[in-house]
Design a protein around this motif. Structure first.
Motif, PDB file in Angstrom:
ATOM      1  N   ARG A 186      38.015  31.846  36.301  1.00 36.83           N
ATOM      2  CA  ARG A 186      39.041  32.793  36.735  1.00 36.83           C
ATOM      3  C   ARG A 186      39.294  32.645  38.220  1.00 36.83           C
ATOM      4  N   THR A 187      40.541  32.717  38.588  1.00 35.36           N
ATOM      5  CA  THR A 187      40.925  32.677  39.998  1.00 35.36           C
ATOM      6  C   THR A 187      41.491  34.035  40.364  1.00 35.36           C
ATOM      7  N   PRO A 188      41.306  34.469  41.590  1.00 38.71           N
ATOM      8  CA  PRO A 188      41.853  35.770  41.988  1.00 38.71           C
ATOM      9  C   PRO A 188      43.374  35.719  42.010  1.00 38.71           C
ATOM     10  N   THR A 189      43.996  36.803  41.593  1.00 39.08           N
ATOM     11  CA  THR A 189      45.454  36.844  41.549  1.00 39.08           C
ATOM     12  C   THR A 189      46.051  37.368  42.852  1.00 39.08           C
ATOM     13  N   ARG A 190      45.278  38.095  43.634  1.00 37.48           N
ATOM     14  CA  ARG A 190      45.787  38.651  44.874  1.00 37.48           C
ATOM     15  C   ARG A 190      44.922  38.135  46.018  1.00 37.48           C
ATOM     16  N   THR A 191      45.561  37.552  47.015  1.00 39.22           N
ATOM     17  CA  THR A 191      44.804  36.985  48.121  1.00 39.22           C
ATOM     18  C   THR A 191      44.605  37.969  49.261  1.00 39.22           C
TER      19      THR A 191
END
Length: 119
Positions: free
Chosen positions: A104-109
């Motif tokens: 999973r990658t973060p959706t909000r940086t």
């Protein structure tokens, strides 16, 4: 011709099962009567009634109905039916290293507090 009746009942096992059912019934009756009415008036009368009801419900279910259903399925449908009822498939376990795309990658940086507020 005189037929002799041979018993196939395993009495030590049956006694153990009845003892387990009696213990579970007594525990359920104690919990129910203690929670519902407390240790007040007519405690032992209520305890005996609840024990009797729980014991007969569990005994009829586990010593009568379940063995009958097992016997009926085995004798009416055959042993092959019970053996072939579940498909035999191999369970594959996937490891995390074989599929890198599943990470999973973060959706909000940026955090919310650093965003501008619009009026």
């Amino acid at each position: 011709m005189a037929r002799t009746f041979t018993s196939t009942i395993n009495y030590p096992r049956l006694r153990r099962q009845v003892g387990i059912l009696a213990g579970v019934s007594l525990l359920l009756a104690l919990l129910l009567i203690g929670y519902t009415f407390g240790v007040g008036n007519h405690f032992f009368g209520r305890l005996f009634s609840a024990f009797f009801i729980f014991f007969w419900l569990l005994a009829v279910t586990f010593l009568g109905i379940v063995p009958f259903v097992n016997w009926a399925a085995r004798s009416w449908f055959g042993k092959e039916w019970a053996a072939d009822s579940l498909p035999k498939t191999a369970i594959r376990r996937s490891s995390a290293s074989t599929s890198p795309s599943s990470a999973r990658t973060p959706t909000r940086t940026a955090s919310r507090s650093s965003q501008k507020r619009h009026p």
